[in-house]
Every structure is written in C-alpha cells, then in structure tokens.
Enzyme design. Structure first.
Site, PDB file in Angstrom:
ATOM      1  N   LYS A   1     -50.060 -51.383 -90.337  1.00  0.00           N
ATOM      2  CA  LYS A   1     -49.423 -51.507 -89.022  1.00  0.00           C
ATOM      3  C   LYS A   1     -50.219 -50.798 -87.936  1.00  0.00           C
ATOM      4  O   LYS A   1     -50.724 -49.698 -88.150  1.00  0.00           O
ATOM      5  CB  LYS A   1     -48.008 -50.939 -89.129  1.00  0.00           C
ATOM      6  CG  LYS A   1     -47.182 -50.984 -87.889  1.00  0.00           C
ATOM      7  CD  LYS A   1     -47.117 -52.350 -87.231  1.00  0.00           C
ATOM      8  CE  LYS A   1     -46.643 -53.453 -88.153  1.00  0.00           C
ATOM      9  NZ  LYS A   1     -46.839 -54.811 -87.577  1.00  0.00           N
TER      10      LYS A   1
ATOM     11  N   ARG B   1     -40.153 -58.992 -93.636  1.00  0.00           N
ATOM     12  CA  ARG B   1     -41.506 -58.537 -93.309  1.00  0.00           C
ATOM     13  C   ARG B   1     -41.859 -57.425 -94.288  1.00  0.00           C
ATOM     14  O   ARG B   1     -41.023 -57.004 -95.077  1.00  0.00           O
ATOM     15  CB  ARG B   1     -41.660 -58.129 -91.846  1.00  0.00           C
ATOM     16  CG  ARG B   1     -40.512 -57.505 -91.134  1.00  0.00           C
ATOM     17  CD  ARG B   1     -40.051 -56.184 -91.680  1.00  0.00           C
ATOM     18  NE  ARG B   1     -41.153 -55.224 -91.776  1.00  0.00           N
ATOM     19  CZ  ARG B   1     -41.156 -54.181 -92.570  1.00  0.00           C
ATOM     20  NH1 ARG B   1     -40.110 -53.929 -93.374  1.00  0.00           N
ATOM     21  NH2 ARG B   1     -42.159 -53.341 -92.622  1.00  0.00           N
TER      22      ARG B   1
ATOM     23  N   ARG C   1     -48.242 -65.454 -91.954  1.00  0.00           N
ATOM     24  CA  ARG C   1     -48.689 -64.110 -91.543  1.00  0.00           C
ATOM     25  C   ARG C   1     -50.060 -63.863 -92.175  1.00  0.00           C
ATOM     26  O   ARG C   1     -50.162 -63.702 -93.391  1.00  0.00           O
ATOM     27  CB  ARG C   1     -47.681 -63.035 -91.988  1.00  0.00           C
ATOM     28  CG  ARG C   1     -46.294 -63.297 -91.445  1.00  0.00           C
ATOM     29  CD  ARG C   1     -45.584 -62.195 -90.730  1.00  0.00           C
ATOM     30  NE  ARG C   1     -46.234 -61.187 -90.011  1.00  0.00           N
ATOM     31  CZ  ARG C   1     -45.819 -59.908 -89.993  1.00  0.00           C
ATOM     32  NH1 ARG C   1     -44.792 -59.546 -90.727  1.00  0.00           N
ATOM     33  NH2 ARG C   1     -46.427 -59.016 -89.257  1.00  0.00           N
TER      34      ARG C   1
ATOM     35  N   ASP D   1     -51.273 -53.530 -95.736  1.00  0.00           N
ATOM     36  CA  ASP D   1     -51.135 -54.988 -95.765  1.00  0.00           C
ATOM     37  C   ASP D   1     -52.297 -55.654 -96.489  1.00  0.00           C
ATOM     38  O   ASP D   1     -52.167 -56.754 -97.018  1.00  0.00           O
ATOM     39  CB  ASP D   1     -51.019 -55.539 -94.340  1.00  0.00           C
ATOM     40  CG  ASP D   1     -49.621 -55.298 -93.833  1.00  0.00           C
ATOM     41  OD1 ASP D   1     -49.321 -54.171 -93.408  1.00  0.00           O
ATOM     42  OD2 ASP D   1     -48.796 -56.231 -93.921  1.00  0.00           O
TER      43      ASP D   1
ATOM     44  N   ALA E   1     -45.593 -56.386 -96.553  1.00  0.00           N
ATOM     45  CA  ALA E   1     -46.487 -57.234 -97.356  1.00  0.00           C
ATOM     46  C   ALA E   1     -45.901 -57.683 -98.706  1.00  0.00           C
ATOM     47  O   ALA E   1     -45.839 -58.884 -98.987  1.00  0.00           O
ATOM     48  CB  ALA E   1     -47.831 -56.522 -97.527  1.00  0.00           C
TER      49      ALA E   1
END
Ligand code: MRU
Length: 340
Positions: free
Chosen positions: A242, A45, A85, A231, A47
């Site tokens: 986040k 995980r 995602r 992100d 970006a």
C-alpha cells in the site's frame, strides 16, 4: 468474527469492506462477472483475499453437473477476473492454479465440484499460512513490543487471521504485545476503517495515527517494529505494498527500527526480477479529492492516485512467509522458500 469470503450453497458471500466499520453488510456473487466487479469496486480487497475470491469466481463459471468448461469459456472468465487489480500477484497466482486444475480434469469429471474443491483448498491453505506466519513473525519481536502497521493486512485481507495482523495476533497471544499503532492509510483509509475495526473487536490495544505522524512516533522511541503485508514481492526482495509503505521503511531505517514484511509464498513472484517491473495500480482521483462523499480538494486541481509503492529490499529486515523467514540476500532466500 465471520470469515471475509466464503462459499455458501451455490454462491460466494463476502463482507462488504466498503461499508465497514459503519455497517456489517454481506454481498452475494453468483457469476464470475459479479466477483470481478466486487474485486474492482473494493467490496473485497487485500492480496490473499482477492486470490480466494477469484478462485471462487472461476467455480461460478462452471455449470453444475458434469458439463465441461471449454477453454474459450475459461479464457473469458480468467480475463474478466485477472484484469481487476494488477498489483496483487495472489490474484494471478490463484487464477493460474485454478486453470491448471481445470486443464488437468479427466473428460467426464464434475468440473464445478472439482474446481470448488480446489478453491476451498486455496482458502484453507491461506488461513493455515497466516497462522504460521503469525507464529514465525511473533518470534522475531521482543517482549513489550509496540508495532506500527500500515493499511489492512488482517483477517479482512486474507481468508482469515491476517499476515501482518497475524503477527500482531500471535504476539498478543504470546503476551509480548504492548500496543499496535495503525496508520489511517490515506487515501482509502484501510487502517482507520478496517485495521482499527478488526483489532478493537479482538480487544488488542490499538492507537490510530495519521500517516504523517509515523516519523514523529518513531523518532520519539514509541515504535519498536514495523510490520506490513505485501501485494507482490519481486525475486530480489523488493516489496510492493500500500502507498506509504516505502516512506515508513525509510524512516524506520533512519531510526534503527526493524521493518518486517509478512506475506504468504503466493505473494512472492519469482518471475518478476525487481520492483521496477511490478505494475502499479492507479485508482480514481475521487479517492483523493473526496472524503465520505464530500469534496475536500479544490475543483480543477490535477490529482495522482498510485495505490501502491515499492520498498527496495535494502530496507527490509526480513520477509516472514509460512515456510520460513527470508533475509538478505533475498534472491537466494526467497528462491529457496518459494520454489515448490
Ligand atoms: O488496495 P488494498 O486495500 O487491496 O491494499 C492492500 C494492501 O496493500 C495490503 O497490505 C496487502 O494486500 C497485503 S494483505 C494481507
């Protein structure tokens, strides 16, 4: 520290971030579908790390030798990876770059070797970008700085070194860093599990706090700067990161504390005009109701779990990219940095 994700012989290896900090376990992927599942299930995980993994995922879809990759095959691989995602734009950035490379190959090319070259270039460039972001970001911080960070924007979230934690590492190296405060980052605890693990390994003085303690620490004068990753950054400078980042930015403004975003140019999405158009991933309610396999919430309660929020650009002091530091008005400064 070993890298987060790398190519080994004929497959991809990644550290299983779901198992940290208890165990250092590595996952091997041999098909694009396995990489897609690793991204979806949070083995990997962050970006930029997701972008690198996806690029290797495309390589795995090409047959060894000079067998061509048909456009239908490429479409299927791309779709499987792209859907994993939705918020992190580095994923589609890396897939677009791999597709451009695949489509530009001459008929007799060794497709797999050529695509591997491109994926390795993405990986190498990401580490170089993080190091430059680190230098540029550290230069903005005062001596004896106490930095608050959120989630994990470290080596684990990139091909190495990190974005926000790249700034922290460079500040530590320059002798400027007094301490890092790491938010635990509910509900998935990337701060407690991953940021704390990385920084303790590096011997960087780190204090873990719960997310709800950040305002108190800022109001008491215990934080000098907030540094976070991203992100996706919209063309106007709105920043998706986040969940909980927006709250920190507002409280930082209230307390006169600078709020810096550290991210590579591949996170800047000039095609998305404002934060309102950024897709926000909603994840499983289990992340909120369960803790380490044990239910902590009352059964039957409704749950929301948006994984990201958007910080309006007016709260952002500066955005540190590898090509320079963007400041308001962001439409102009980001366009100048992100236009090839
Ligand atoms: O859900 P995650 O753990 O992938 O979220 C990660 C973040 O929000 C990071 O801050 C962001 O990806 C930047 S990583 C350099």
């Amino acid at each position: 520290m070993r890298p987060t994700v790398w190519w080994q012989d004929d497959h991809v290896v990644m550290i299983d971030q779901r198992r940290l900090p208890a165990e250092e376990v590595y996952v091997e992927c041999r098909t694009p579908q396995e990489v897609a599942e690793a991204i979806r299930s949070m083995v990997i995980r962050g970006a930029p790390a997701i972008g690198v993994a996806a690029a290797f995922g495309v390589v795995l879809g090409a047959r060894p030798g000079n067998g061509a990759l048909t456009s239908a095959e490429l479409d299927a691989i791309d779709a499987a990876l792209r859907s994993t995602r939705p918020t992190a734009v580095n994923l589609s950035w890396a897939l677009d770059r791999m597709r451009r490379r695949a489509e530009a190959l001459p008929p007799k090319a060794d497709v797999r070797a050529e695509l591997l070259g491109e994926a390795l270039a993405i990986e190498e460039e990401d580490v170089a970008s993080c190091r430059r972001i680190g230098e540029l970001g550290a230069a903005l911080l005062p001596d004896g700085v106490r930095v608050l960070t959120h989630c994990n924007a470290g080596a684990l979230a990139t091909a190495g070194y990190g974005t926000a934690l790249g700034v922290v590492r460079s500040a530590a190296q320059a002798g400027k860093l007094l301490r890092v405060y790491a938010d635990e980052t509910r509900p998935y605890l990337q701060g407690a599990r991953l940021t704390a693990w990385e920084l303790v390994q590096d011997g960087i003085p780190t204090t873990l706090i719960t997310d709800s303690m950040a305002g108190h620490m800022m109001a008491r004068g215990e934080i000098d700067a907030v540094v976070v990753g991203a992100d996706r950054i919209a063309a106007n400078g709105d920043v998706a990161n986040k969940i909980g980042t927006y709250t920190l930015a507002v409280v930082a403004r209230e307390n006169g504390i600078p709020f810096y975003v550290a991210a590579p140019v591949s996170t800047v999405d000039l095609a998305t005009p404002t934060g309102a158009e950024i897709p926000i991933e909603e994840r499983s309610p289990d992340e909120v109701t369960m803790h380490a396999g044990t239910r902590v919430a009352a059964r039957g309660v409704d749950v929301r779990n948006p994984a990201f929020d958007v910080t309006p650009h007016r709260y952002v002091t500066a955005i540190v990219c590898e090509r320079g530091v963007a400041r308001a008005p962001y439409d102009a400064s980001l366009r100048a940095l992100a236009t090839p």
